[in-house]
Design a protein around this motif. Structure first.
Motif, PDB file in Angstrom:
ATOM      1  N   MET A 106       0.837  -1.156  -0.089  1.00 14.21           N
ATOM      2  CA  MET A 106       0.005  -0.156   0.070  1.00 14.21           C
ATOM      3  C   MET A 106       0.889   1.141  -0.004  1.00 14.21           C
ATOM      4  SD  MET A 106      -3.473   0.952   2.206  1.00 14.21           S
ATOM      5  CE  MET A 106      -2.554   0.744   3.711  1.00 14.21           C
ATOM      6  N   SER A 107       0.431   2.300  -0.922  1.00 15.34           N
ATOM      7  CA  SER A 107       1.105   3.416  -1.216  1.00 15.34           C
ATOM      8  C   SER A 107       0.622   4.684  -0.856  1.00 15.34           C
ATOM      9  CB  SER A 107       2.076   3.300  -2.163  1.00 15.34           C
ATOM     10  OG  SER A 107       2.737   4.474  -2.347  1.00 15.34           O
ATOM     11  N   ALA A 108       0.674   5.399  -0.098  1.00 12.44           N
ATOM     12  CA  ALA A 108      -0.305   6.659  -0.088  1.00 12.44           C
ATOM     13  C   ALA A 108       0.543   8.100  -0.089  1.00 12.44           C
ATOM     14  CB  ALA A 108      -0.794   6.977   1.465  1.00 12.44           C
ATOM     15  N   TRP A 109      -0.171   8.980  -0.841  1.00 14.46           N
ATOM     16  CA  TRP A 109       0.383  10.303  -1.371  1.00 14.46           C
ATOM     17  C   TRP A 109      -0.573  11.371  -1.193  1.00 14.46           C
ATOM     18  CZ3 TRP A 109      -1.134   6.768  -4.639  1.00 14.46           C
ATOM     19  CH2 TRP A 109      -1.777   7.189  -5.780  1.00 14.46           C
ATOM     20  N   ASP A 110      -0.172  12.613  -0.995  1.00 16.93           N
ATOM     21  CA  ASP A 110      -0.892  13.987  -1.351  1.00 16.93           C
ATOM     22  C   ASP A 110      -0.730  14.334  -2.610  1.00 16.93           C
ATOM     23  OD1 ASP A 110      -1.767  14.296   1.735  1.00 16.93           O
ATOM     24  OD2 ASP A 110       0.129  14.917   2.129  1.00 16.93           O
ATOM     25  N   ALA A 111      -1.825  14.886  -3.152  1.00 19.87           N
ATOM     26  CA  ALA A 111      -1.994  15.287  -4.389  1.00 19.87           C
ATOM     27  C   ALA A 111      -2.394  16.679  -4.725  1.00 19.87           C
ATOM     28  CB  ALA A 111      -2.933  14.225  -5.346  1.00 19.87           C
ATOM     29  N   ASP A 112      -2.089  17.144  -5.538  1.00 20.73           N
ATOM     30  CA  ASP A 112      -2.604  18.545  -5.823  1.00 20.73           C
ATOM     31  C   ASP A 112      -4.028  18.601  -5.794  1.00 20.73           C
ATOM     32  OD1 ASP A 112      -3.215  21.330  -6.605  1.00 20.73           O
ATOM     33  OD2 ASP A 112      -2.443  21.070  -8.910  1.00 20.73           O
ATOM     34  N   PRO A 113      -4.691  19.502  -4.918  1.00 24.82           N
ATOM     35  CA  PRO A 113      -6.265  19.574  -4.733  1.00 24.82           C
ATOM     36  C   PRO A 113      -6.840  20.337  -6.038  1.00 24.82           C
ATOM     37  CG  PRO A 113      -5.450  20.889  -3.218  1.00 24.82           C
ATOM     38  CD  PRO A 113      -4.154  20.308  -3.914  1.00 24.82           C
ATOM     39  N   GLY A 114      -6.187  20.683  -6.781  1.00 26.23           N
ATOM     40  CA  GLY A 114      -6.608  21.660  -7.806  1.00 26.23           C
ATOM     41  C   GLY A 114      -7.394  23.037  -7.534  1.00 26.23           C
ATOM     42  N   ARG A 115      -8.039  23.573  -8.444  1.00 23.64           N
ATOM     43  CA  ARG A 115      -8.418  25.077  -8.361  1.00 23.64           C
ATOM     44  C   ARG A 115      -9.475  25.151  -7.145  1.00 23.64           C
ATOM     45  NH1 ARG A 115     -13.636  26.068 -10.283  1.00 23.64           N
ATOM     46  NH2 ARG A 115     -14.193  24.521 -11.893  1.00 23.64           N
ATOM     47  N   LEU A 116     -10.272  23.939  -6.574  1.00 24.92           N
ATOM     48  CA  LEU A 116     -11.304  24.158  -5.582  1.00 24.92           C
ATOM     49  C   LEU A 116     -10.658  24.301  -4.093  1.00 24.92           C
ATOM     50  CD1 LEU A 116     -14.112  21.795  -6.938  1.00 24.92           C
ATOM     51  CD2 LEU A 116     -13.799  24.234  -7.054  1.00 24.92           C
ATOM     52  N   GLY A 117      -9.325  23.846  -4.091  1.00 27.82           N
ATOM     53  CA  GLY A 117      -8.372  23.836  -2.739  1.00 27.82           C
ATOM     54  C   GLY A 117      -8.827  22.741  -1.958  1.00 27.82           C
ATOM     55  N   GLY A 118      -8.717  22.845  -0.811  1.00 24.54           N
ATOM     56  CA  GLY A 118      -8.690  21.717   0.236  1.00 24.54           C
ATOM     57  C   GLY A 118      -7.613  20.616   0.030  1.00 24.54           C
ATOM     58  N   ARG A 119      -8.220  19.582   0.400  1.00 28.77           N
ATOM     59  CA  ARG A 119      -6.785  18.334   0.536  1.00 28.77           C
ATOM     60  C   ARG A 119      -7.395  17.191  -0.342  1.00 28.77           C
ATOM     61  NH1 ARG A 119      -4.306  15.243   5.659  1.00 28.77           N
ATOM     62  NH2 ARG A 119      -2.794  14.214   4.588  1.00 28.77           N
ATOM     63  N   LEU A 120      -6.396  16.796  -1.083  1.00 32.11           N
ATOM     64  CA  LEU A 120      -6.594  15.587  -1.882  1.00 32.11           C
ATOM     65  C   LEU A 120      -5.604  14.498  -1.605  1.00 32.11           C
ATOM     66  CD1 LEU A 120      -8.106  13.861  -4.190  1.00 32.11           C
ATOM     67  CD2 LEU A 120      -6.550  15.159  -5.742  1.00 32.11           C
ATOM     68  N   ARG A 121      -5.803  13.273  -0.966  1.00 27.98           N
ATOM     69  CA  ARG A 121      -5.109  12.192  -0.553  1.00 27.98           C
ATOM     70  C   ARG A 121      -5.433  11.061  -1.174  1.00 27.98           C
ATOM     71  NH1 ARG A 121      -0.544  11.319   2.309  1.00 27.98           N
ATOM     72  NH2 ARG A 121      -0.421   9.415   3.727  1.00 27.98           N
ATOM     73  N   CYS A 122      -4.398  10.293  -1.670  1.00 27.04           N
ATOM     74  CA  CYS A 122      -4.785   9.059  -2.317  1.00 27.04           C
ATOM     75  C   CYS A 122      -3.859   7.791  -1.848  1.00 27.04           C
ATOM     76  CB  CYS A 122      -4.241   9.305  -4.001  1.00 27.04           C
ATOM     77  SG  CYS A 122      -5.183  10.651  -4.942  1.00 27.04           S
ATOM     78  N   VAL A 123      -4.391   6.704  -2.067  1.00 33.83           N
ATOM     79  CA  VAL A 123      -3.752   5.584  -1.769  1.00 33.83           C
ATOM     80  C   VAL A 123      -3.760   4.449  -2.854  1.00 33.83           C
ATOM     81  CG1 VAL A 123      -5.670   4.571  -0.463  1.00 33.83           C
ATOM     82  CG2 VAL A 123      -3.372   3.862   0.221  1.00 33.83           C
ATOM     83  N   THR A 124      -3.007   3.456  -3.048  1.00 39.56           N
ATOM     84  CA  THR A 124      -2.902   2.374  -4.121  1.00 39.56           C
ATOM     85  C   THR A 124      -2.868   1.273  -3.191  1.00 39.56           C
ATOM     86  OG1 THR A 124      -1.534   3.765  -5.754  1.00 39.56           O
ATOM     87  CG2 THR A 124      -1.754   1.525  -5.944  1.00 39.56           C
ATOM     88  N   PHE A 125      -3.923   0.474  -3.341  1.00 39.66           N
ATOM     89  CA  PHE A 125      -3.716  -0.847  -2.771  1.00 39.66           C
ATOM     90  C   PHE A 125      -4.461  -2.195  -3.670  1.00 39.66           C
ATOM     91  CE2 PHE A 125      -7.838   1.141  -3.088  1.00 39.66           C
ATOM     92  CZ  PHE A 125      -8.985   0.275  -3.183  1.00 39.66           C
ATOM     93  N   ALA A 126      -4.045  -2.991  -2.822  1.00 37.43           N
ATOM     94  CA  ALA A 126      -4.506  -4.352  -3.665  1.00 37.43           C
ATOM     95  C   ALA A 126      -5.852  -4.862  -2.994  1.00 37.43           C
ATOM     96  CB  ALA A 126      -3.562  -5.496  -3.608  1.00 37.43           C
ATOM     97  N   ALA A 127      -7.125  -4.873  -3.776  1.00 35.99           N
ATOM     98  CA  ALA A 127      -8.351  -5.341  -3.457  1.00 35.99           C
ATOM     99  C   ALA A 127      -8.833  -6.315  -4.450  1.00 35.99           C
ATOM    100  CB  ALA A 127      -9.252  -4.251  -3.377  1.00 35.99           C
ATOM    101  N   LEU A 128      -8.528  -6.047  -5.676  1.00 41.71           N
ATOM    102  CA  LEU A 128      -9.077  -7.102  -6.710  1.00 41.71           C
ATOM    103  C   LEU A 128      -7.680  -7.511  -7.180  1.00 41.71           C
ATOM    104  CD1 LEU A 128     -11.765  -5.165  -8.236  1.00 41.71           C
ATOM    105  CD2 LEU A 128     -11.940  -7.140  -6.830  1.00 41.71           C
ATOM    106  N   PRO A 129      -7.543  -8.519  -8.397  1.00 40.41           N
ATOM    107  CA  PRO A 129      -6.322  -8.607  -9.003  1.00 40.41           C
ATOM    108  C   PRO A 129      -5.615  -7.264  -9.733  1.00 40.41           C
ATOM    109  CG  PRO A 129      -8.023 -10.217  -9.584  1.00 40.41           C
ATOM    110  CD  PRO A 129      -8.752  -9.304  -8.708  1.00 40.41           C
ATOM    111  N   GLY A 130      -4.614  -6.988  -9.223  1.00 38.32           N
ATOM    112  CA  GLY A 130      -3.902  -5.909  -9.640  1.00 38.32           C
ATOM    113  C   GLY A 130      -4.180  -4.726  -8.629  1.00 38.32           C
ATOM    114  N   ASP A 131      -3.507  -3.393  -8.779  1.00 36.53           N
ATOM    115  CA  ASP A 131      -3.605  -2.534  -8.106  1.00 36.53           C
ATOM    116  C   ASP A 131      -4.885  -1.735  -8.122  1.00 36.53           C
ATOM    117  OD1 ASP A 131      -1.282  -3.197  -6.664  1.00 36.53           O
ATOM    118  OD2 ASP A 131      -0.239  -1.962  -7.869  1.00 36.53           O
TER     119      ASP A 131
END
Length: 69
Positions: A1-26
């Motif tokens: 599992m890998s998590a990171w903060d991403a650019d939230p874009g013009r609406l601001g706030g916070r955008l956080r993403c995570v890659t995980f294995a739930a089905l075959p593949g990420d």
């Protein structure tokens, strides 16, 4: 599992993403939070890179939210 903060874009706030294995593949889940909304978007696309995942979620967010003021 890998998590990171991403650019939230013009609406601001916070955008956080995570890659995980739930089905075959990420899979990737990205959550945004700001003073008026919070949501999580799950993208089941194997091989999706970080920039593409964040861009997809920003596009969806901007399509359903409108900045006022």
């Amino acid at each position: 599992m890998s998590a990171w903060d991403a650019d939230p874009g013009r609406l601001g706030g916070r955008l956080r993403c995570v890659t995980f294995a739930a089905l075959p593949g990420d899979s990737t889940a990205c959550s945004w939070a700001d003073k008026g909304s919070i949501a999580t978007v799950v993208l089941y696309e194997t091989g999706l890179d970080r920039a593409s995942a964040a861009s997809s979620v920003r596009s969806l967010r901007e399509a359903i939210l409108h900045r006022t003021g």
